[in-house]
Design a protein around this motif. Structure first.
Motif, PDB file in Angstrom:
ATOM      1  N   ALA A 151     -75.838  -9.898  35.286  1.00 34.22           N
ATOM      2  CA  ALA A 151     -75.062  -8.895  36.015  1.00 34.22           C
ATOM      3  C   ALA A 151     -74.976  -9.238  37.495  1.00 34.22           C
ATOM      4  CB  ALA A 151     -75.677  -7.519  35.821  1.00 34.22           C
ATOM      5  N   VAL A 152     -76.082  -9.697  38.075  1.00 34.09           N
ATOM      6  CA  VAL A 152     -76.085 -10.053  39.494  1.00 34.09           C
ATOM      7  C   VAL A 152     -75.164 -11.240  39.745  1.00 34.09           C
ATOM      8  CG1 VAL A 152     -77.480 -10.879  41.412  1.00 34.09           C
ATOM      9  CG2 VAL A 152     -78.385  -9.123  39.878  1.00 34.09           C
ATOM     10  N   ALA A 153     -75.263 -12.263  38.889  1.00 32.17           N
ATOM     11  CA  ALA A 153     -74.410 -13.439  39.044  1.00 32.17           C
ATOM     12  C   ALA A 153     -72.935 -13.070  38.942  1.00 32.17           C
ATOM     13  CB  ALA A 153     -74.773 -14.490  37.989  1.00 32.17           C
ATOM     14  N   GLU A 154     -72.625 -12.171  38.000  1.00 30.83           N
ATOM     15  CA  GLU A 154     -71.244 -11.751  37.813  1.00 30.83           C
ATOM     16  C   GLU A 154     -70.751 -10.946  39.009  1.00 30.83           C
ATOM     17  OE1 GLU A 154     -67.672 -11.854  35.846  1.00 30.83           O
ATOM     18  OE2 GLU A 154     -69.548 -12.883  35.336  1.00 30.83           O
ATOM     19  N   ALA A 155     -71.641 -10.145  39.601  1.00 29.09           N
ATOM     20  CA  ALA A 155     -71.258  -9.330  40.750  1.00 29.09           C
ATOM     21  C   ALA A 155     -70.842 -10.186  41.937  1.00 29.09           C
ATOM     22  CB  ALA A 155     -72.422  -8.417  41.141  1.00 29.09           C
TER      23      ALA A 155
ATOM     24  N   GLN B 269     -63.782 -12.193  40.844  1.00 34.28           N
ATOM     25  CA  GLN B 269     -63.273 -11.053  40.072  1.00 34.28           C
ATOM     26  C   GLN B 269     -64.268 -10.740  38.949  1.00 34.28           C
ATOM     27  OE1 GLN B 269     -59.261 -12.403  38.963  1.00 34.28           O
ATOM     28  NE2 GLN B 269     -58.422 -10.958  40.465  1.00 34.28           N
ATOM     29  N   PRO B 270     -65.282  -9.921  39.243  1.00 34.97           N
ATOM     30  CA  PRO B 270     -66.341  -9.658  38.267  1.00 34.97           C
ATOM     31  C   PRO B 270     -65.811  -9.005  36.990  1.00 34.97           C
ATOM     32  CG  PRO B 270     -66.978  -8.928  40.467  1.00 34.97           C
ATOM     33  CD  PRO B 270     -65.514  -9.244  40.525  1.00 34.97           C
ATOM     34  N   ASP B 271     -66.361  -9.450  35.872  1.00 37.01           N
ATOM     35  CA  ASP B 271     -66.079  -8.840  34.577  1.00 37.01           C
ATOM     36  C   ASP B 271     -66.955  -7.593  34.463  1.00 37.01           C
ATOM     37  OD1 ASP B 271     -65.986  -8.066  31.900  1.00 37.01           O
ATOM     38  OD2 ASP B 271     -65.790 -10.124  31.162  1.00 37.01           O
ATOM     39  N   ARG B 272     -66.316  -6.443  34.408  1.00 41.27           N
ATOM     40  CA  ARG B 272     -67.077  -5.190  34.432  1.00 41.27           C
ATOM     41  C   ARG B 272     -67.949  -5.007  33.184  1.00 41.27           C
ATOM     42  NH1 ARG B 272     -65.539  -2.158  38.730  1.00 41.27           N
ATOM     43  NH2 ARG B 272     -63.568  -2.736  39.716  1.00 41.27           N
TER      44      ARG B 272
ATOM     45  N   ALA C 204     -72.102  -4.328  33.413  1.00 46.26           N
ATOM     46  CA  ALA C 204     -72.784  -3.220  32.724  1.00 46.26           C
ATOM     47  C   ALA C 204     -74.060  -3.656  32.022  1.00 46.26           C
ATOM     48  CB  ALA C 204     -71.839  -2.579  31.708  1.00 46.26           C
ATOM     49  N   SER C 205     -74.383  -4.948  32.039  1.00 47.28           N
ATOM     50  CA  SER C 205     -75.568  -5.438  31.322  1.00 47.28           C
ATOM     51  C   SER C 205     -76.826  -5.206  32.153  1.00 47.28           C
ATOM     52  CB  SER C 205     -75.420  -6.926  30.980  1.00 47.28           C
ATOM     53  OG  SER C 205     -75.272  -7.687  32.169  1.00 47.28           O
ATOM     54  N   THR C 206     -77.192  -3.946  32.275  1.00 49.01           N
ATOM     55  CA  THR C 206     -78.389  -3.560  33.028  1.00 49.01           C
ATOM     56  C   THR C 206     -79.487  -3.130  32.078  1.00 49.01           C
ATOM     57  OG1 THR C 206     -77.569  -1.293  33.227  1.00 49.01           O
ATOM     58  CG2 THR C 206     -77.028  -2.817  35.017  1.00 49.01           C
ATOM     59  N   GLN C 207     -80.679  -3.031  32.624  1.00 47.40           N
ATOM     60  CA  GLN C 207     -81.818  -2.538  31.858  1.00 47.40           C
ATOM     61  C   GLN C 207     -82.273  -1.220  32.457  1.00 47.40           C
ATOM     62  OE1 GLN C 207     -84.593  -5.772  32.263  1.00 47.40           O
ATOM     63  NE2 GLN C 207     -83.774  -6.879  30.494  1.00 47.40           N
TER      64      GLN C 207
END
Length: 424
Positions: free
Chosen positions: A38-42, A46-49, A53-56
């Motif tokens: 999630a951090v890398a995507e952020a 253009q982040p993939d939402r 959303a892949s949080t813990q």
């Protein structure tokens, strides 16, 4: 009963409630921890939402199911009350309120949401009572709130273990209750789909918990030993109100508005008020007038609480699709209150149907999550009218409707016998 004795009963119950509230109040807070993905995507252009959303989630260990349900808002208005064999004089149970008087939500209020003689009298963290709505019939706010509370906690317990075999213990009533989660594959679901699937499962199971409570009340469950709850079993507004609570909680989960108790309370308050307004509430005076219209048909004002047949109309048709009961225009027109009620019938009202999905993201919820109930020894005699193979080894929500059908037959017999006895 002398006035000082009545006061003593009221003060004793209030003092006990305050003591227990201080001892048992539950607080909780969930924190969302980012995954490396999630951090890398952020940090991308253009982040993939879906990846975001892949949080813990943490703090699951602090979450407990609410132990108590709120006191039921008995069907009717200004009912007489009887304690033991003595009818309490000069007391009526004021039971109705305006939509503007709902008040703040208090998670896990349980029996501590002090039920007042009048909704706007005294102090309380919540105002609970009956509101009639043009599209949803009578709404019992305590039932809405209870199911919403249960749904929220179930969500976090289920989300943590989604796809794995697990057992979630529930507060017992007529015997042990628990939710059994079966293993299933979630690898093809993205994080947002998993979140929404867990929410759908929680809403359905939170609603089934409410159905199981109706059955338990009919079969002898009492939250207070001196007060029979048979009068509340299958009350015509209960199940619809419970489903409304499950659906509101589902909306809050979907919008991430229940990550801690304070946040949940604040948004539950606004969503509950908005939902009631969507169903077109009437005034307290009109709700009371409508109770008068159906007096002798849906309920009997001559019967004091907690006599079982103060309630005459019951809703046994449990299930995941519900329609409310609306009061017929003709009955209202024939009553002295018609001048007060005429404005409610200027336009036709179509009952608002509510439902909860059985399938979510390709998963059959009833196959992977089941609520089990077992009957304790002291309650088995109350099941004597039902074939033992339906309940003796425990039963799940897929048996609720069949069990309720037997209870309806028994109620019809009891009510017929009572009427014969009242009119020899």
């Amino acid at each position: 009963m002398p006035f000082n004795v009545i006061q003593l009963i009221k003060l004793s119950m209030l003092s006990l409630g305050i003591f227990l509230l201080a001892a048992c109040s539950q607080d909780w807070q969930i924190r969302s921890l980012p995954t490396d993905a999630a951090v890398a995507e952020a940090l991308t252009k253009q982040p993939d939402r879906r990846v975001l959303a892949s949080t813990q989630l943490n703090a699951f260990s602090s979450l407990n199911m609410p132990e108590d349900v709120r006191p039921c808002c008995a069907f009717g208005n200004a009912q007489k009350v009887k304690v033991g064999t003595l009818q309490v004089p000069f007391f009526r149970y004021a039971n109705t309120l305006n939509a503007s008087d709902i008040g703040p939500h208090a998670f896990d209020a349980g029996s501590f949401s002090y039920v007042k003689a009048s909704p706007d009298g005294g102090s309380s963290s919540e105002n609970n009572g009956q509101i009639y709505t043009r599209l949803g019939g009578f709404i019992d706010l305590a039932h809405v709130r209870d199911t919403a509370d249960n749904t929220i906690i179930l969500f976090y317990k289920i989300y943590k273990q989604l796809g794995a075999e697990a057992k979630i213990e529930l507060p017992p009533e007529i015997g042990p209750r628990y939710i059994q989660l079966k293993p299933f594959d979630i690898e093809n679901l993205d994080p947002l789909q998993r979140w929404n699937l867990a929410a759908d499962i929680a809403a359905r199971l939170g609603y089934f918990m409410a159905e199981s409570h109706e059955i338990a009340q009919w079969h002898g469950y009492r939250s207070w030993a001196l007060w029979s709850e048979e009068v509340s079993a299958y009350s015509p507004e209960d199940i619809y109100s419970n489903m409304l609570g499950a659906k509101i909680a589902l909306a809050l989960i979907s919008n991430n508005l229940a990550m801690n108790k304070t946040l949940f309370n604040q948004h539950m308050n606004t969503w509950l008020t908005a939902a009631i307004n969507q169903l077109e509430p009437v005034t307290t005076a009109q709700t009371n007038a409508l109770f008068d219209v159906i007096d002798g048909d849906w309920w009997d004002s001559n019967e004091p609480l907690p006599n079982k047949f103060m309630l005459l109309k019951r809703h046994y048709a449990l299930g995941d699709q519900q329609l409310p009961y609306l009061i017929d225009k003709q009955a209202a027109m024939e009553h002295d209150h018609w001048p007060l009620l005429a404005s409610l019938y200027q336009q036709d009202s179509k009952a608002k149907s509510l439902s909860l999905p059985r399938y979510s993201h390709g998963i059959d919820i009833d196959e992977v999550a089941q609520l089990w109930l077992f009957v304790g020894e002291e309650f088995k005699a109350n099941f004597s009218h039902i074939p033992s193979d339906m309940w003796s080894n425990g039963f799940t929500s897929n048996m609720f409707l069949a069990l309720s059908a037997y209870n309806k037959i028994e109620d019809d017999k009891q009510l017929k016998a009572k009427r014969v006895g009242d009119n020899p």
